[in-house]
Design a protein around this motif. Structure first.
Motif, PDB file in Angstrom:
ATOM      1  N   TYR A  68       0.855  -1.192   0.000  1.00  7.44           N
ATOM      2  CA  TYR A  68       0.000   0.000   0.000  1.00  7.44           C
ATOM      3  C   TYR A  68       0.886   1.235   0.000  1.00  7.44           C
ATOM      4  O   TYR A  68       1.932   1.263   0.644  1.00  7.44           O
ATOM      5  N   VAL A  69       0.475   2.250  -0.744  1.00  5.46           N
ATOM      6  CA  VAL A  69       1.177   3.524  -0.763  1.00  5.46           C
ATOM      7  C   VAL A  69       0.443   4.442   0.202  1.00  5.46           C
ATOM      8  O   VAL A  69      -0.723   4.769   0.000  1.00  5.46           O
ATOM      9  N   VAL A  70       1.127   4.818   1.275  1.00  2.00           N
ATOM     10  CA  VAL A  70       0.541   5.668   2.308  1.00  2.00           C
ATOM     11  C   VAL A  70       1.001   7.099   2.060  1.00  2.00           C
ATOM     12  O   VAL A  70       2.200   7.367   1.942  1.00  2.00           O
ATOM     13  N   SER A  71       0.044   8.018   1.980  1.00  2.00           N
ATOM     14  CA  SER A  71       0.372   9.424   1.756  1.00  2.00           C
ATOM     15  C   SER A  71      -0.537  10.299   2.608  1.00  2.00           C
ATOM     16  O   SER A  71      -1.587   9.859   3.082  1.00  2.00           O
ATOM     17  N   PHE A  72      -0.127  11.545   2.801  1.00  2.00           N
ATOM     18  CA  PHE A  72      -0.897  12.512   3.573  1.00  2.00           C
ATOM     19  C   PHE A  72      -1.474  13.515   2.594  1.00  2.00           C
ATOM     20  O   PHE A  72      -0.749  14.140   1.832  1.00  2.00           O
ATOM     21  N   ASP A  73      -2.812  13.668   2.618  1.00  2.00           N
ATOM     22  CA  ASP A  73      -3.453  14.563   1.651  1.00  2.00           C
ATOM     23  C   ASP A  73      -3.795  15.935   2.233  1.00  2.00           C
ATOM     24  O   ASP A  73      -4.565  16.682   1.649  1.00  2.00           O
ATOM     25  N   GLY A  74      -3.239  16.261   3.391  1.00  2.00           N
ATOM     26  CA  GLY A  74      -3.517  17.551   4.008  1.00  2.00           C
ATOM     27  C   GLY A  74      -4.518  17.457   5.149  1.00  2.00           C
ATOM     28  O   GLY A  74      -4.514  18.267   6.055  1.00  2.00           O
ATOM     29  N   ALA A  75      -5.386  16.470   5.105  1.00  2.00           N
ATOM     30  CA  ALA A  75      -6.395  16.293   6.156  1.00  2.00           C
ATOM     31  C   ALA A  75      -6.245  14.951   6.851  1.00  2.00           C
ATOM     32  O   ALA A  75      -6.542  14.830   8.032  1.00  2.00           O
TER      33      ALA A  75
END
Length: 103
Positions: A10-17
């Motif tokens: 899985y690619v874990v990223s932060f979208d700002g929220a």
């Protein structure tokens, strides 16, 4: 700046929220949470359930392709149990004792 890392396919990223984990093999399944640790634990739970090590969590049977782990965990909170005191309490009552004369 958007940073991401790969964790167990899985690619874990932060979208700002919130943090979101998208499948790296193109499956339309996303795990989302405000807490990155909760996302990685949900991925671990998913893999353990698929491997037959544990029963599948309720949120895994969701008809949606987006799983909000925060909402799922809030739905699992037990609210009808009274709080358990960590400090034991004992009733205090006077103890009747016979008086003895001291010589």
């Amino acid at each position: 700046m958007k940073t991401s890392f790969e964790y167990r396919s899985y690619v874990v990223s932060f979208d700002g929220a919130a943090y979101r984990a998208d499948s790296s093999d193109g499956e339309p399944f996303t795990i989302r949470s405000r807490n990155v640790l909760r996302v990685t634990r949900a991925i671990d739970t998913l893999w353990n359930a698929l491997g037959g090590k544990i029963p599948a969590p309720v949120w895994l049977h969701s008809p949606s392709d987006l799983i909000d782990v925060d909402a799922a965990s809030e739905a699992m909170v037990v609210v009808d149990r009274p709080a358990v005191s960590v400090v034991p309490s004992f009733p205090i009552a006077p103890v009747a004792a016979a008086l003895q004369a001291v010589a």
